[in-house]
Structure formats: C-alpha cells, structure tokens
Design a protein around this motif. Structure first.
Motif, PDB file in Angstrom:
ATOM      1  N   LEU A  15       0.842  -1.197   0.000  1.00 40.88           N
ATOM      2  CA  LEU A  15       0.000   0.000   0.000  1.00 40.88           C
ATOM      3  C   LEU A  15       0.878   1.249   0.000  1.00 40.88           C
ATOM      4  N   PRO A  16       0.406   2.346  -0.562  1.00 42.17           N
ATOM      5  CA  PRO A  16       1.173   3.592  -0.471  1.00 42.17           C
ATOM      6  C   PRO A  16       1.423   3.955   0.989  1.00 42.17           C
ATOM      7  N   GLU A  17       2.649   4.369   1.299  1.00 38.82           N
ATOM      8  CA  GLU A  17       3.009   4.650   2.687  1.00 38.82           C
ATOM      9  C   GLU A  17       2.088   5.700   3.306  1.00 38.82           C
ATOM     10  N   SER A  18       1.819   6.760   2.568  1.00 37.49           N
ATOM     11  CA  SER A  18       0.993   7.832   3.127  1.00 37.49           C
ATOM     12  C   SER A  18      -0.410   7.321   3.447  1.00 37.49           C
ATOM     13  N   PHE A  19      -0.940   6.448   2.589  1.00 33.98           N
ATOM     14  CA  PHE A  19      -2.272   5.878   2.822  1.00 33.98           C
ATOM     15  C   PHE A  19      -2.276   4.988   4.066  1.00 33.98           C
ATOM     16  N   LEU A  20      -1.245   4.151   4.201  1.00 36.56           N
ATOM     17  CA  LEU A  20      -1.195   3.242   5.340  1.00 36.56           C
ATOM     18  C   LEU A  20      -0.996   4.014   6.644  1.00 36.56           C
ATOM     19  N   ARG A  21      -0.192   5.070   6.617  1.00 38.58           N
ATOM     20  CA  ARG A  21      -0.033   5.899   7.821  1.00 38.58           C
ATOM     21  C   ARG A  21      -1.369   6.514   8.229  1.00 38.58           C
ATOM     22  N   ARG A  22      -2.102   7.068   7.262  1.00 41.25           N
ATOM     23  CA  ARG A  22      -3.401   7.676   7.576  1.00 41.25           C
ATOM     24  C   ARG A  22      -4.369   6.625   8.103  1.00 41.25           C
ATOM     25  N   LEU A  23      -4.334   5.446   7.523  1.00 41.81           N
ATOM     26  CA  LEU A  23      -5.224   4.368   7.934  1.00 41.81           C
ATOM     27  C   LEU A  23      -4.957   3.978   9.387  1.00 41.81           C
ATOM     28  N   LEU A  24      -3.681   3.798   9.734  1.00 45.41           N
ATOM     29  CA  LEU A  24      -3.329   3.402  11.095  1.00 45.41           C
ATOM     30  C   LEU A  24      -3.538   4.559  12.077  1.00 45.41           C
ATOM     31  N   ASP A  25      -3.378   5.777  11.613  1.00 49.05           N
ATOM     32  CA  ASP A  25      -3.675   6.939  12.450  1.00 49.05           C
ATOM     33  C   ASP A  25      -5.148   6.989  12.815  1.00 49.05           C
ATOM     34  N   HIS A  26      -5.982   6.716  11.831  1.00 49.13           N
ATOM     35  CA  HIS A  26      -7.427   6.850  12.019  1.00 49.13           C
ATOM     36  C   HIS A  26      -8.010   5.710  12.845  1.00 49.13           C
ATOM     37  N   HIS A  27      -7.567   4.474  12.567  1.00 48.38           N
ATOM     38  CA  HIS A  27      -8.176   3.313  13.214  1.00 48.38           C
ATOM     39  C   HIS A  27      -7.416   2.829  14.444  1.00 48.38           C
ATOM     40  N   ARG A  28      -6.116   3.134  14.521  1.00 49.30           N
ATOM     41  CA  ARG A  28      -5.270   2.739  15.633  1.00 49.30           C
ATOM     42  C   ARG A  28      -5.106   1.228  15.783  1.00 49.30           C
ATOM     43  N   CYS A  29      -6.192   0.479  15.761  1.00 53.51           N
ATOM     44  CA  CYS A  29      -6.094  -0.978  15.851  1.00 53.51           C
ATOM     45  C   CYS A  29      -5.846  -1.541  14.453  1.00 53.51           C
ATOM     46  N   PRO A  30      -4.730  -2.284  14.241  1.00 47.48           N
ATOM     47  CA  PRO A  30      -4.439  -2.804  12.905  1.00 47.48           C
ATOM     48  C   PRO A  30      -5.548  -3.689  12.339  1.00 47.48           C
ATOM     49  N   SER A  31      -6.265  -4.411  13.191  1.00 47.09           N
ATOM     50  CA  SER A  31      -7.348  -5.269  12.702  1.00 47.09           C
ATOM     51  C   SER A  31      -8.459  -4.423  12.084  1.00 47.09           C
ATOM     52  N   GLN A  32      -8.781  -3.305  12.719  1.00 49.83           N
ATOM     53  CA  GLN A  32      -9.788  -2.403  12.168  1.00 49.83           C
ATOM     54  C   GLN A  32      -9.273  -1.727  10.902  1.00 49.83           C
ATOM     55  N   ALA A  33      -7.982  -1.382  10.903  1.00 47.58           N
ATOM     56  CA  ALA A  33      -7.386  -0.770   9.709  1.00 47.58           C
ATOM     57  C   ALA A  33      -7.425  -1.736   8.530  1.00 47.58           C
ATOM     58  N   LEU A  34      -7.148  -3.017   8.801  1.00 53.15           N
ATOM     59  CA  LEU A  34      -7.190  -4.020   7.739  1.00 53.15           C
ATOM     60  C   LEU A  34      -8.611  -4.164   7.187  1.00 53.15           C
ATOM     61  N   ALA A  35      -9.597  -4.204   8.067  1.00 53.10           N
ATOM     62  CA  ALA A  35     -10.984  -4.330   7.618  1.00 53.10           C
ATOM     63  C   ALA A  35     -11.366  -3.157   6.726  1.00 53.10           C
ATOM     64  N   ALA A  36     -10.923  -1.956   7.113  1.00 50.73           N
ATOM     65  CA  ALA A  36     -11.231  -0.776   6.294  1.00 50.73           C
ATOM     66  C   ALA A  36     -10.512  -0.845   4.954  1.00 50.73           C
ATOM     67  N   ALA A  37      -9.254  -1.269   4.978  1.00 48.87           N
ATOM     68  CA  ALA A  37      -8.478  -1.338   3.734  1.00 48.87           C
ATOM     69  C   ALA A  37      -9.067  -2.358   2.768  1.00 48.87           C
ATOM     70  N   MET A  38      -9.586  -3.451   3.294  1.00 53.77           N
ATOM     71  CA  MET A  38     -10.166  -4.489   2.437  1.00 53.77           C
ATOM     72  C   MET A  38     -11.378  -3.964   1.659  1.00 53.77           C
ATOM     73  N   HIS A  39     -11.988  -2.897   2.158  1.00 52.95           N
ATOM     74  CA  HIS A  39     -13.116  -2.283   1.469  1.00 52.95           C
ATOM     75  C   HIS A  39     -12.700  -1.013   0.737  1.00 52.95           C
ATOM     76  N   GLY A  40     -11.381  -0.825   0.610  1.00 57.25           N
ATOM     77  CA  GLY A  40     -10.878   0.310  -0.137  1.00 57.25           C
ATOM     78  C   GLY A  40     -10.621   1.545   0.679  1.00 57.25           C
ATOM     79  N   ALA A  41     -11.253   1.662   1.856  1.00 60.22           N
ATOM     80  CA  ALA A  41     -11.063   2.803   2.765  1.00 60.22           C
ATOM     81  C   ALA A  41     -11.213   4.130   2.040  1.00 60.22           C
ATOM     82  N   GLY A  42     -12.177   4.169   1.109  1.00 62.17           N
ATOM     83  CA  GLY A  42     -12.444   5.416   0.410  1.00 62.17           C
ATOM     84  C   GLY A  42     -11.421   5.761  -0.648  1.00 62.17           C
ATOM     85  N   MET A  43     -10.562   4.813  -1.017  1.00 61.09           N
ATOM     86  CA  MET A  43      -9.513   5.076  -2.003  1.00 61.09           C
ATOM     87  C   MET A  43      -9.536   3.968  -3.052  1.00 61.09           C
TER      88      MET A  43
END
Length: 371
Positions: A15-43
């Motif tokens: 994943l793009p570094e900036s996207f993954l940083r924002r994802l982990l910033d927003h969700h904090r829990c990697p499991s929640q971040a992964l669930a969001a990323a699997m649905h595209g997380a708006g990107m």
C-alpha cells in the motif's frame, strides 16, 4: 485475527506509505485498519493491493509469524507508541518497521555515520574514530550496514556502546553477505531495522529508500567520504530536507572519495575535523530526545522515572534495586538480572535511561556506575 497478523498483512500489501499511515492513524487498531483497507477505505486501491489484503499468501504469513515469534523480534506500526518519535518527523517515514533488537534504542539520540563503500584507509580510520568517540559520549551510532564506512562505524560503535543498522533487505537477509555476523551481533547487542518483510532480497531501489530512515532516525548525519554520486549524499540531502544537521569531513583534493564531502561543504554542510564538534552542535537537541525517551519508558513500565542526580534514590523500587546491583566494576547483563530478579528487557530499558542521564557507562555490554 491478532493485531500483529493484521499488521503483517497490511505490510505485505504494498500500500502507499501515506495511505497506510493515515489508515493506522485513524483506526489505531491494525485489525480495524485491515478491515477498512479491504473495502478500499475510500480510495481506489490497485487490484493487486486488494487481492493481497483479502487473500494473503498463507505461506508468507506463516513465515512472517514465525519470524515475529523469535526473541528480540518486533513489528512496529505507525500506531504503536514505541514507533520512534524522531522518525515520525522524518522524510516520508515508513508505516511499518521490522525490528531485531531493543525498540527503546530507536528513541535514543543518534548520529548517522555514512560514506563510501570503497573508502581510503584514512577514511575507514576516521569512521572508526568518530564512531568510537560518539559511542563513548553516550550517542547511538546509526548506519546502513554497507561495506566500507558503514561497517567501520558499526564495528567501532559496538565495541564502545550502541549502534543501529538500517538495512534495505528483509530483517533476516544480510547484505552484503560478508556482514552476516556483524548483522547478527547488532541484532543481539543493538538494533537492526528494516521497512521490508522477512525474506526480501537486496534490490537497487531499496537502498536510496533505506537512506531516508537513517536520516529520519538521526539528529545529525556525518559524511566521512563520498564520491560525487553517492548514496551517502542522498542521506545527507534527506537529512537536510528534514531539518537535521549535516556534517562533512574534508579530505585531500587528490582523493575522489572526498569530492562529495567538499560539495556538501560548499552547499552549507558543517565542516568538522573532530567528533567533539559534532557532539557540541547536537547536544541541545539530544536533551529533548532524552526527555521523550524517559517519558515513553515510564509509560511502558507503568511507573514514573524522574530525573535525578547520580546515586540519588528514586520512588521506583526497580530502579533502586538496579542501582544497588551496579558497582564500579563492569557487570554483565546476566549478572544484573540474577542480582535484581528483573527481566533483561526491563534492565535494558532502565540502563538506556541511566546512560542518557550520564549515571552509567557501558563497556562492551557490561555496565558500571560512572565514576
């Protein structure tokens, strides 16, 4: 799924570094971040990234999990409180770090020493001399485990204090291969850091990318010898772009490995001839970093570690137990663990703070009260 498993999958998905940083910033829990990323997380993520998230390679995931289960192996995500504070403010910091060693070492005041893979004999000796002086002064020496200047700096620092190796391969792949034993020693006595998952081979593109981590972890970068086109100059430029200090050693006008340093000096790098000049320039910045380390270690131990004078009692009983166990003769970590009943991990963190405060000296991995 555990947070570490989720973070391993995210790290493998390219994943793009900036996207993954924002994802982990927003969700904090990697499991929640992964669930969001699997649905595209708006990107609109590439199909390959989505496939890696939704159907991770079981063989790779098993291998990563086995690597992570070994002693002194850690996975630091952007959301992790142990993620090094200074690197967060560096140039395009990686969202995930694979670490062999002590995470607290990444919070210590670091000076990067970089330079040519084919240095002159004098350049190699300068690297050793500067690294030795920095380590003896309590600084952590950071470099890239390459041949030449990097190797000389790591070896001298290991013999006198702490060192961090930032590598452009997976954390289990030594490059060059001749530095495998050195890499193992650093993993045991210092820290080896990579943004790449286990098994990643050496690729040319990884090394300029690695240099931004060296620059980001360090308060200052010292270039010992460098040709006009050199990875060391990339590290220096990245350090300068991040607002960090850059120092260069002058050399003979007949030495092609000095021309990169002369170019840096013309462009505004500080000309230095002695390690003390670097230490004096960076000391005020190191004090603020030491305060941040103390605060983080206090959080990890769930007890405040206040500043005190040498030998002054503290409210923390573990600290007092360790201070009583230390003598004026160097004592091994194993002996300290036996005397105090504390774990090696706890002792390592506390001794790092004591070193930063100037109360303890480290002599080849053996600790004593500073005279």
């Amino acid at each position: 799924m555990t947070p570490d498993h989720a973070l391993l999958i995210l790290a493998r998905a390219k994943l793009p570094e900036s996207f993954l940083r924002r994802l982990l910033d927003h969700h904090r829990c990697p499991s929640q971040a992964l669930a969001a990323a699997m649905h595209g997380a708006g990107m609109a993520l590439p199909d390959g990234c989505l496939a890696a998230l939704r159907r991770p390679d079981a063989r790779l995931l098993d291998g990563d999990t086995a690597w992570l289960g070994r002693p002194r192996h850690r996975l630091l995500g952007w959301q992790d409180p142990d993620y090094p504070a200074l690197l967060r403010r560096g140039p395009n910091p990686p969202a995930v770090l694979f670490l062999v060693g002590e995470p607290a070492l990444l919070w210590t005041a670091q000076i990067a020493i970089v330079g040519s893979r084919r240095p002159s004999a004098g350049g190699r000796e300068h690297a050793r001399r500067f690294a030795r002086a920095f380590a003896n002064a309590g600084w952590t020496v950071t470099s890239g485990l390459a041949e030449g200047i990097d190797t000389a700096a790591h070896e001298a620092a290991l013999a006198n204090g702490h060192t961090v190796a930032v590598i452009g391969t997976g954390p289990d792949v030594a490059y060059p291969a001749c530095n495998a034993s050195l890499m193992a020693r650093i993993g045991s006595e210092g820290s080896v850091v990579s943004e790449h998952p286990p098994g990643t081979d050496a690729l040319a593109a990884h090394f300029p990318s690695r240099n931004r981590i060296i620059a980001g972890l360090s308060l200052g970068t010292v270039v010992v010898e460098a040709a006009q086109r050199s990875g060391a100059l990339i590290t220096a430029r990245l350090a300068s772009d991040a607002g960090r200090e850059v120092f260069a050693l002058p050399g003979s006008i007949d030495n092609p490995m000095a021309r990169g340093c002369h170019r840096l000096i013309r462009e505004g790098a500080a000309l230095v001839e002695e390690p003390a000049e670097v230490v004096a320039a960076l000391a005020p910045l190191a004090a603020s970093l030491a305060d941040a380390l103390r605060g983080r270690l206090a959080e990890r131990s769930a007890g405040t570690i206040p500043r005190s004078g040498p030998g002054q009692p503290r409210d923390d009983p573990d600290h007092n137990r360790l201070w009583s166990a230390l003598g004026h003769d160097p004592t091994s970590m194993d002996s300290l663990a036996e005397r105090t009943g504390l774990t090696v991990a706890a002792l390592s963190s506390m001794l790092l703070v004591m070193e930063l405060e100037g109360h303890v000296v480290n002599d080849h991995g053996r600790y004593a009260r500073r005279p």
